[in-house]
Write a protein that holds these residues in place. Structure first.
Motif, mmCIF file in Angstrom:
data_model
loop_
_atom_site.group_PDB
_atom_site.id
_atom_site.type_symbol
_atom_site.label_atom_id
_atom_site.label_comp_id
_atom_site.label_asym_id
_atom_site.label_seq_id
_atom_site.Cartn_x
_atom_site.Cartn_y
_atom_site.Cartn_z
ATOM 1 N N ARG A 152 -80.973 -28.188 -11.503
ATOM 2 C CA ARG A 152 -81.410 -27.996 -10.116
ATOM 3 C C ARG A 152 -82.600 -27.048 -10.089
ATOM 4 N N GLY A 153 -83.560 -27.395 -9.247
ATOM 5 C CA GLY A 153 -84.650 -26.474 -8.977
ATOM 6 C C GLY A 153 -84.248 -25.530 -7.865
ATOM 7 N N ILE A 154 -84.434 -24.242 -8.083
ATOM 8 C CA ILE A 154 -84.031 -23.229 -7.109
ATOM 9 C C ILE A 154 -85.285 -22.524 -6.626
ATOM 10 N N LEU A 155 -85.470 -22.499 -5.314
ATOM 11 C CA LEU A 155 -86.594 -21.804 -4.703
ATOM 12 C C LEU A 155 -86.055 -20.811 -3.688
ATOM 13 N N ASP A 156 -86.252 -19.530 -3.968
ATOM 14 C CA ASP A 156 -85.891 -18.476 -3.042
ATOM 15 C C ASP A 156 -87.166 -17.960 -2.387
ATOM 16 N N LEU A 157 -87.234 -18.096 -1.075
ATOM 17 C CA LEU A 157 -88.378 -17.621 -0.316
ATOM 18 C C LEU A 157 -88.034 -16.281 0.325
ATOM 19 N N ALA A 158 -88.772 -15.243 -0.053
ATOM 20 C CA ALA A 158 -88.614 -13.932 0.572
ATOM 21 C C ALA A 158 -89.753 -13.770 1.566
ATOM 22 N N VAL A 159 -89.427 -13.660 2.837
ATOM 23 C CA VAL A 159 -90.422 -13.624 3.910
ATOM 24 C C VAL A 159 -90.343 -12.282 4.616
ATOM 25 N N ARG A 160 -91.504 -11.695 4.835
ATOM 26 C CA ARG A 160 -91.589 -10.454 5.621
ATOM 27 C C ARG A 160 -92.560 -10.667 6.772
ATOM 28 N N LEU A 161 -92.160 -10.170 7.953
ATOM 29 C CA LEU A 161 -92.954 -10.332 9.162
ATOM 30 C C LEU A 161 -93.516 -8.997 9.642
ATOM 31 N N ASP A 162 -94.625 -9.053 10.338
ATOM 32 C CA ASP A 162 -95.075 -7.965 11.203
ATOM 33 C C ASP A 162 -94.706 -8.360 12.619
ATOM 34 N N LYS A 163 -93.937 -7.510 13.283
ATOM 35 C CA LYS A 163 -93.496 -7.816 14.647
ATOM 36 C C LYS A 163 -94.107 -6.827 15.632
ATOM 37 N N ALA A 164 -94.539 -7.364 16.756
ATOM 38 C CA ALA A 164 -95.022 -6.507 17.833
ATOM 39 C C ALA A 164 -93.956 -6.311 18.906
ATOM 40 N N ALA A 165 -92.903 -7.116 18.836
ATOM 41 C CA ALA A 165 -91.843 -7.023 19.839
ATOM 42 C C ALA A 165 -90.513 -7.303 19.155
ATOM 43 N N GLU A 166 -89.469 -6.629 19.612
ATOM 44 C CA GLU A 166 -88.125 -6.851 19.081
ATOM 45 C C GLU A 166 -87.526 -8.061 19.780
ATOM 46 N N VAL A 173 -84.511 -14.839 12.355
ATOM 47 C CA VAL A 173 -84.931 -13.458 12.113
ATOM 48 C C VAL A 173 -84.635 -12.720 13.419
ATOM 49 N N PRO A 174 -83.447 -12.136 13.530
ATOM 50 C CA PRO A 174 -83.055 -11.552 14.807
ATOM 51 C C PRO A 174 -83.845 -10.286 15.129
ATOM 52 N N ALA A 175 -83.787 -9.910 16.378
ATOM 53 C CA ALA A 175 -84.416 -8.654 16.798
ATOM 54 C C ALA A 175 -83.874 -7.518 15.944
ATOM 55 N N GLY A 176 -84.778 -6.603 15.573
ATOM 56 C CA GLY A 176 -84.373 -5.474 14.759
ATOM 57 C C GLY A 176 -84.537 -5.690 13.278
ATOM 58 N N THR A 177 -84.880 -6.906 12.864
ATOM 59 C CA THR A 177 -85.135 -7.178 11.446
ATOM 60 C C THR A 177 -86.509 -7.831 11.310
ATOM 61 N N ASP A 178 -87.085 -7.678 10.128
ATOM 62 C CA ASP A 178 -88.395 -8.289 9.900
ATOM 63 C C ASP A 178 -88.466 -9.008 8.553
ATOM 64 N N THR A 179 -87.310 -9.280 7.942
ATOM 65 C CA THR A 179 -87.284 -10.000 6.669
ATOM 66 C C THR A 179 -86.255 -11.110 6.713
ATOM 67 N N ALA A 180 -86.440 -12.075 5.836
ATOM 68 C CA ALA A 180 -85.468 -13.167 5.715
ATOM 69 C C ALA A 180 -85.543 -13.727 4.306
ATOM 70 N N GLU A 181 -84.421 -14.253 3.822
ATOM 71 C CA GLU A 181 -84.340 -14.922 2.530
ATOM 72 C C GLU A 181 -83.838 -16.339 2.770
ATOM 73 N N ILE A 182 -84.572 -17.306 2.223
ATOM 74 C CA ILE A 182 -84.209 -18.716 2.382
ATOM 75 C C ILE A 182 -84.141 -19.341 1.001
ATOM 76 N N ARG A 183 -83.050 -20.046 0.710
ATOM 77 C CA ARG A 183 -82.886 -20.704 -0.596
ATOM 78 C C ARG A 183 -82.918 -22.210 -0.424
ATOM 79 N N PHE A 184 -83.702 -22.860 -1.281
ATOM 80 C CA PHE A 184 -83.701 -24.313 -1.404
ATOM 81 C C PHE A 184 -83.201 -24.681 -2.795
ATOM 82 N N GLU A 185 -82.428 -25.746 -2.858
ATOM 83 C CA GLU A 185 -82.025 -26.305 -4.143
ATOM 84 C C GLU A 185 -82.446 -27.766 -4.176
ATOM 85 N N VAL A 186 -83.173 -28.140 -5.231
ATOM 86 C CA VAL A 186 -83.688 -29.494 -5.393
ATOM 87 C C VAL A 186 -83.021 -30.104 -6.622
ATOM 88 N N GLU A 187 -82.282 -31.173 -6.408
ATOM 89 C CA GLU A 187 -81.592 -31.813 -7.522
ATOM 90 C C GLU A 187 -82.591 -32.511 -8.440
#
Length: 808
Positions: A204-218, A236-250
């Motif tokens: 399986r191909g594994i892709l972990d995307l680490a995303v960081r945002l600049d937010k002007a509003a919560e 990406v709920p109010a109060g956070t500015d990062t997210a991790e997303i995993r894809f798996e490709v068979e």
């Protein structure tokens, strides 16, 4: 929603009043450099020609101010940023008379919030650069001097070390907005960074995307992410500015280096959404692959074995320096030409050397598509670097920025802490000069490995090139990991490459002048001689001409004129590197790679390059194409005997019969032999020759079948060999876009070359360095419309100085 607009128009540059040349608001190119602006304005001669470089020594010792104005139409934006992708180097940025930021690092990007400073209508933007020498010398005086391979302060400023001159490059340390600048306006939030971390496990191909945002509003936001159209949504709920997303490709199609498989790339997208609006987007193409660097000690020392997708790779490499002293002149088209030339020479790896720059995304994207592995140095070279502030923080930000920027590229496979600094500390008399002062060890052993693991986490890190794997060992110990071999060029004959038994060679090289057309571009000396003034100015290596002459004296007949000198030095360069690579390849798998110094030049110069500063191929390039081919036959001495080593780096078994001849100096065949062989894929066989097959004094060996790589072995140097004078006949025939020149040998023709650039500077020839015996023939293909249209030029193709053999 966002809007991005480049600010590349209407710039001027002004010099400070104390400069020897008055420069007042001349047009400036952005991206660009002040040296190029002075040249375009006619205020200086071309620094690449003759000794004009001398006339620009003042540029790096004076301040420069860039100015432009731009219109802004007010909008309902939460963020308004002024973004610089590259400022060279120490800059103060002002908008409408107010300072908005200062910089001191060429190697990183900068972003300034100008929401409170920008105004409706016309805006005035100024970038004032402090002279690099002023800044670097002040830091040196503050912190105490530190050793440098060159008498320059380049280790006290985060600027390309080679800007201050190198043994192949000029000193044109200037200033400029060298990469794009733009205004970015955004609403609610923007994507600050995306780091794709790739792995392959259990099919399986594994892709972990680490995303960081600049937010002007919560506020709650969404990330809509896709791989080849298959999507996921992450909140990406109010109060956070990062997210991790995993894809798996068979069962993904893997990305491979060239020669090992295809270069499959997968389209990845990230959209930042506040329903129903798309606020910002990120797009890239990634490759599924794994990379390892095996440096676990074995019974022979410590290997340095690169593995991609679990497969050991024999690295066929070339070192890369900036392709122009003025890097903004190198765009996607020029990168494509240079890297295509590398691929055509059967190179599979580019080492980006630590005295230059982190190249643009165009460079790495091309390597992704071409399957060229990239071994990337952090930017430290041949000097002791201070670890005090502001340098520690600058290095940390620089490393983070480039680790993030380059993470998506599957071609990038290793990070290395520095070029030759660990070796310098050990061997170059640094320790007594340094005393207790810092010199960079904290970067290479602590900061940089921590950042590579934290930010990237998918690529191996090695503290230095060379480095033996532990501080207790000499850093250039040949049985342990990576080495640089420079005793050959500096002090010894090139046959002494065989005195080494390295595990991996990251640098070794031999000089030659550039092609004829490039020589005539770089110097106007009359008479043109090896030691004429401008030729010597374009030889930056210490005792370079003497070392070239030492090589000529050891191997080739005496030179009669400049034409001989040019041809013979180029032949010697090609032979030296060919001998080294053939020998290193004969040691595989004990030796796992060779990266020659160097692929390219940054200006017209006598150097170690295979492709000169005007983009022309030296004979060395053709030798690389042959010696880095998948299948290689080479004769190697073993005691008093001689072995034939057969290297099969292809994916198929190589089976058949090798036929080779023993010849006398006249080229008459005095013995034949056939060797039956079957070599497994990615394997090497050593075949010991019978005593009767080994040539005696004045004889030579040559593989004879056309469908096998040609190998030769000579018992004497050309200067001592009783070669007959070259005899041959020629035919010239028209082809599409040029001519074909066929040479029929009536005697031995040693290292036959056709230098069509002497007749048309744009001419390209398909082969070089061909050795023939009587009765053989070769056809050179010359691409040149000018030569095809001229019977006079066609006649000139078949005689000296265009058509050359060592024994002519």
């Amino acid at each position: 929603m966002s809007a991005k607009r480049t600010l590349h128009e209407g710039w001027t540059v002004t010099g400070d009043p104390g400069a020897p040349v008055a420069v007042d608001a001349i047009p400036a190119s952005v991206p660009g450099e002040v040296v190029a602006d002075l040249l375009a304005a006619g205020l200086t001669g071309d620094p690449y020609v003759d000794e004009a470089e001398r006339d620009l020594a003042w540029v790096g010792r004076h301040d420069w101010t860039y100015r432009t104005s731009f219109a802004y139409e007010a909008g309902d934006w939460d963020g308004i940023d002024l973004v610089f992708d590259g400022l060279d180097t120490v800059a103060r940025i002002s908008l409408n008379g107010t300072v908005i930021g200062e910089t001191a690092n060429m190697h990183r990007r900068y972003r300034f919030n100008v929401r409170e400073r920008i105004r409706q209508g016309a805006n005035e933007l100024e970038v004032h650069f402090t002279a690099p020498y002023t800044y670097a010398e002040a830091q040196r005086d503050r912190l105490g001097d530190r050793p440098n391979a060159y008498p320059e302060p380049g280790n006290f400023i985060r600027k390309a070390a080679c800007n201050f001159g190198w043994d192949w490059g000029p000193n044109l340390a200037g200033a400029g907005i060298w990469r794009p600048v733009r205004l970015e306006c955004w609403k609610t939030a923007r994507i600050a960074e995306v780091i794709p971390r790739v792995d392959v496990a259990d099919g399986r191909g594994i892709l972990d995307l680490a995303v960081r945002l600049d937010k002007a509003a919560e506020t709650d936001l969404e990330l809509v992410c896709t791989v080849e159209g298959r999507g996921q949504v992450a909140r990406v709920p109010a109060g956070t500015d990062t997210a991790e997303i995993r894809f798996e490709v068979e069962d993904p199609e893997l990305w491979w280096p060239r020669g090992y498989g295809s270069q499959r790339l997968y389209a990845v997208s990230v959209d930042l959404v506040s329903r129903p609006d798309v606020l910002d987007s990120w797009r890239w193409r990634i490759g599924f692959r794994t990379v390892e660097l095996d440096t676990e000690p074995d019974g022979h020392g410590r290997p340095y074995q690169l593995k991609v997708n679990g497969a050991p790779i024999w690295v066929k490499g070339a070192n890369w320096i900036p392709d122009d002293v003025l890097p903004s002149r190198v765009g996607a088209d020029r990168y494509a030409r240079r890297l295509s030339q590398a691929a055509a020479a059967n190179i599979n790896c580019i080492r980006v050397w630590g005295g230059g720059i982190y190249e643009s995304d165009d460079f790495y994207a091309l390597c992704d598509r071409l399957g060229l592995l990239v071994m990337q140095d952090f930017l430290f070279a041949c000097a002791a670097y201070p670890e005090e502030e502001p340098f520690w923080s600058e290095v940390e930000e620089e490393a983070r920025d480039n680790l993030v920027r380059l993470a998506p590229h599957p071609s990038l496979v290793t990070w290395t802490g520095n070029n030759e600094n660990l070796w310098g500390w050990h061997d170059w008399d640094w320790q007594g000069d340094l005393g207790e002062r810092t010199w960079g060890a904290g970067y290479y052993h602590d900061l940089l490995p921590k950042l590579v693991a934290e930010v990237d986490g998918t690529r191996p890190y090695w503290p230095g090139s060379p480095y033996s794997g532990t501080r207790e060992l000499h850093p250039n110990e040949q049985a342990h990991a990576s080495v640089h071999i420079w005793d050959v060029w500096n002090d010894l004959d090139y046959t002494r490459y065989r005195d080494w038994k390295p595990r991996f060679v990251a640098e070794f090289g031999y000089q030659a002048p550039p092609t004829w057309a490039t020589v005539r571009r770089m110097v106007s000396d009359e008479p043109l001689e090896a030691a004429s003034p401008a030729m010597l100015w374009h030889q930056k290596a210490a005792s370079g001409q003497e070392k070239l002459q030492r090589g000529l004296d050891a191997h080739l007949p005496p030179v009669r004129d400049f034409d001989d000198w040019l041809y013979f030095t180029q032949v010697n360069q090609a032979r030296a590197i060919r001998l080294g690579i053939e020998y290193f390849r004969s040691l595989q798998p004990y030796c796992s790679g060779a990266i020659m110094w160097q692929l390219n030049d940054c200006w017209p110069v006598t150097s170690w390059a295979a492709i000169d500063g005007e983009e022309r191929l030296k004979p060395l390039w053709y030798a690389l194409r042959d010696v880095f081919a998948e299948r290689l036959v080479t004769f190697q001495p073993e005691g008093d005997g001689l072995n034939m080593v057969v290297v099969n780096d292809s994916a198929e078994t190589w089976a058949g019969v090798i036929g080779f001849w023993k010849c006398n100096a006249e080229g008459r065949i005095i013995g034949r032999a056939l060797v039956q062989m079957e070599i497994d894929p990615r394997d090497t066989a050593v075949l010991e020759l019978e005593p009767g097959a080994i040539p005696k004094d004045g004889e030579f060996l040559m593989t004879g079948r056309e469908d096998f790589p040609r190998a030769t072995w000579f018992t004497k140097e050309d200067k001592d060999m009783d070669w007959p004078k070259a005899r041959f006949t020629t035919e010239v025939a028209a082809i599409d876009g040029g001519v074909a020149v066929t040479v029929h040998a009536e005697s031995v023709l040693r290292d036959l070359c056709l230098f069509a650039d002497r007749l048309d500077s744009d001419a390209v020839v398909d082969k070089a360095l061909i050795t023939l015996v009587p009765g053989e023939q070769v056809t050179f293909t010359v691409q040149s419309e000018a030569i095809a249209a001229s019977p006079e030029l066609q006649r000139a193709l078949t005689a000296k100085p265009v058509l050359r053999a060592v024994n002519d």
